[in-house]
Design a protein around this motif. Sequence first.
Motif, PDB file in Angstrom:
ATOM      1  N   ARG A  57       0.839  -1.210   0.000  1.00 32.45           N
ATOM      2  CA  ARG A  57       0.000   0.000   0.000  1.00 32.45           C
ATOM      3  C   ARG A  57       0.873   1.259   0.000  1.00 32.45           C
ATOM      4  O   ARG A  57       0.610   2.213  -0.715  1.00 32.45           O
ATOM      5  CB  ARG A  57      -0.903  -0.019   1.243  1.00 32.45           C
ATOM      6  N   ILE A  61       0.766   0.380  -4.506  1.00 37.50           N
ATOM      7  CA  ILE A  61       0.125  -0.790  -5.125  1.00 37.50           C
ATOM      8  C   ILE A  61      -1.269  -0.932  -4.529  1.00 37.50           C
ATOM      9  O   ILE A  61      -1.439  -0.757  -3.312  1.00 37.50           O
ATOM     10  CB  ILE A  61       0.986  -2.051  -4.844  1.00 37.50           C
ATOM     11  N   ARG A  62      -2.255  -1.248  -5.368  1.00 42.78           N
ATOM     12  CA  ARG A  62      -3.622  -1.397  -4.837  1.00 42.78           C
ATOM     13  C   ARG A  62      -3.744  -2.697  -4.055  1.00 42.78           C
ATOM     14  O   ARG A  62      -3.516  -3.775  -4.610  1.00 42.78           O
ATOM     15  CB  ARG A  62      -4.630  -1.427  -5.985  1.00 42.78           C
ATOM     16  N   PRO A  64      -6.529  -4.506  -0.993  1.00 43.13           N
ATOM     17  CA  PRO A  64      -7.762  -4.268  -0.231  1.00 43.13           C
ATOM     18  C   PRO A  64      -7.428  -3.848   1.203  1.00 43.13           C
ATOM     19  O   PRO A  64      -6.398  -4.261   1.751  1.00 43.13           O
ATOM     20  CB  PRO A  64      -8.456  -5.647  -0.231  1.00 43.13           C
ATOM     21  N   ASP A  65      -8.312  -3.050   1.797  1.00 48.69           N
ATOM     22  CA  ASP A  65      -8.123  -2.662   3.196  1.00 48.69           C
ATOM     23  C   ASP A  65      -8.140  -3.909   4.087  1.00 48.69           C
ATOM     24  O   ASP A  65      -8.822  -4.887   3.779  1.00 48.69           O
ATOM     25  CB  ASP A  65      -9.256  -1.728   3.636  1.00 48.69           C
ATOM     26  N   SER A 104     -14.925  -9.068  -8.539  1.00 45.92           N
ATOM     27  CA  SER A 104     -13.560  -9.107  -9.076  1.00 45.92           C
ATOM     28  C   SER A 104     -13.320 -10.465  -9.725  1.00 45.92           C
ATOM     29  O   SER A 104     -14.008 -11.439  -9.431  1.00 45.92           O
ATOM     30  CB  SER A 104     -12.552  -8.883  -7.946  1.00 45.92           C
ATOM     31  N   GLU A 117       3.186   0.134 -12.561  1.00 45.07           N
ATOM     32  CA  GLU A 117       2.576  -0.668 -11.486  1.00 45.07           C
ATOM     33  C   GLU A 117       3.144  -2.083 -11.474  1.00 45.07           C
ATOM     34  O   GLU A 117       3.405  -2.649 -10.413  1.00 45.07           O
ATOM     35  CB  GLU A 117       1.069  -0.814 -11.725  1.00 45.07           C
ATOM     36  N   GLN A 146      -8.999  -2.325 -12.538  1.00 45.69           N
ATOM     37  CA  GLN A 146      -7.653  -2.121 -12.009  1.00 45.69           C
ATOM     38  C   GLN A 146      -7.154  -3.428 -11.396  1.00 45.69           C
ATOM     39  O   GLN A 146      -7.953  -4.261 -10.990  1.00 45.69           O
ATOM     40  CB  GLN A 146      -7.671  -1.065 -10.896  1.00 45.69           C
ATOM     41  N   TRP A 148      -5.444  -5.487  -8.459  1.00 48.75           N
ATOM     42  CA  TRP A 148      -5.286  -5.460  -6.999  1.00 48.75           C
ATOM     43  C   TRP A 148      -4.448  -6.662  -6.566  1.00 48.75           C
ATOM     44  O   TRP A 148      -4.682  -7.784  -7.043  1.00 48.75           O
ATOM     45  CB  TRP A 148      -6.664  -5.515  -6.324  1.00 48.75           C
TER      46      TRP A 148
END
Length: 254
Positions: A57, A61-62, A64-65, A104, A117, A146, A148
Motif C-alpha cells: 500500500r 500498489i492497490r 484491499p483494506d 472481481s 505498477e 484495475q 489489486w
Amino acid sequence: MLPRITATRFVTPLREGGSLPGVVEASDDGTYVVKFRGAGQGLKVLVAEVIVGELARRLGIRVPDMAVIDMPTAIARYEADEEVQDLLNASPGTNLAVDFLPGSFGYDGSRPPSAEEAADIMWLDAFTANVDRTWSNPNLLVWHRQVWAIDHGAAIFFHHSWPSRGADAGRFAGQPFDLSEHVLRDVAGDLSAAHERAVAVLTPEVIAEVVGLVPDEWLEAAPGLDDPDAVRTAYVDHLVRRLENAPAWWEAVS
Ligand SMILES: Nc1ncnc2c1ncn2[C@@H]1O[C@H](COP(=O)(O)OP(=O)(O)O)[C@@H](O)[C@H]1O
Ligand SMILES: [Mg+2]
C-alpha cells in the motif's frame, strides 16, 4: 492500528487457493475475506499478509483494506460443512479480514496493469521473497478495471525458521530471488526505476510503522525473541537490512 471488527455471519468458504479463507459479514456491515489463524501455517501467515500488504500500500500498489476480526466461537455452530467448522473451531479470537472485492476476477492478462505498477509489484515480490505471483498462482484480482494484489502469506518466509534456528537478519538480507516465472514479467517497465521509487518510500520509520500494525497477539515468541517487541524488532531488522543490501538480491534480477 488496523480497525477491529467482529464477525456476525459466515457466508461461504473460498476454495480456489490452498488455505480455505471464508467470506464473512462483520459488525461494521462490511463483507470480508477472512484468513484464519487456525489454517495450515498459522499466525505467521497472517503476519506476512499484514506486513507485505501494507508495504505494498505504501508503494502505491492497490491492496484491499485490512482489519483485525474477532471470530466468536458461536459462529462455528451454524456451519454445516465439517471442514469449515473445524477451521472455525481452530480459530477463536482474532483473525485477518481483507475487504471483499465484489465482482472481481482472477488476473488473466486481459487487463494488465501499467508498466510502472507491474514493475512496482515485481519489486515488492523480490524484496519480500514472495513466490506466490506466477501464472499458476497469480494472486492478483481485477476489480473496477484495475489490478489489486492479494495473498501475501507466503512472503517473508524467514520467520518460519525462527523457532528452530533463531532470527538472523543477515541471511535474508542477501538471499537472491528468482523473478523469471513472475506473472507480470512481460508487462513490467523499468525495474531500476521501481527500485528507486521504493527506496525513497520505505524508510526505516515507514517499515517500523508497518510492522507496528501487526497485533501483539500474533507475534509468537521464539528463541532470542521473548516478547512481541523483540519479534517486531526482528521483522524491522530483516526488512531494513535487506533493503540496505539491495545489490545482493536486486541487481541480479533487474
Ligand atoms: N479481497 C478479496 N475479494 C474477492 N475475492 C478474494 C479476495 N481475497 C481472496 N479472494 C478470492 O479467494 C481466493 C483465495 O484467496 P487467497 O487470499 O489467494 O488465499 P489462499 O490462496 O491462501 O487460499 C483468491 O484466489 C480469490 O479468488
Ligand atoms: Mg492465493
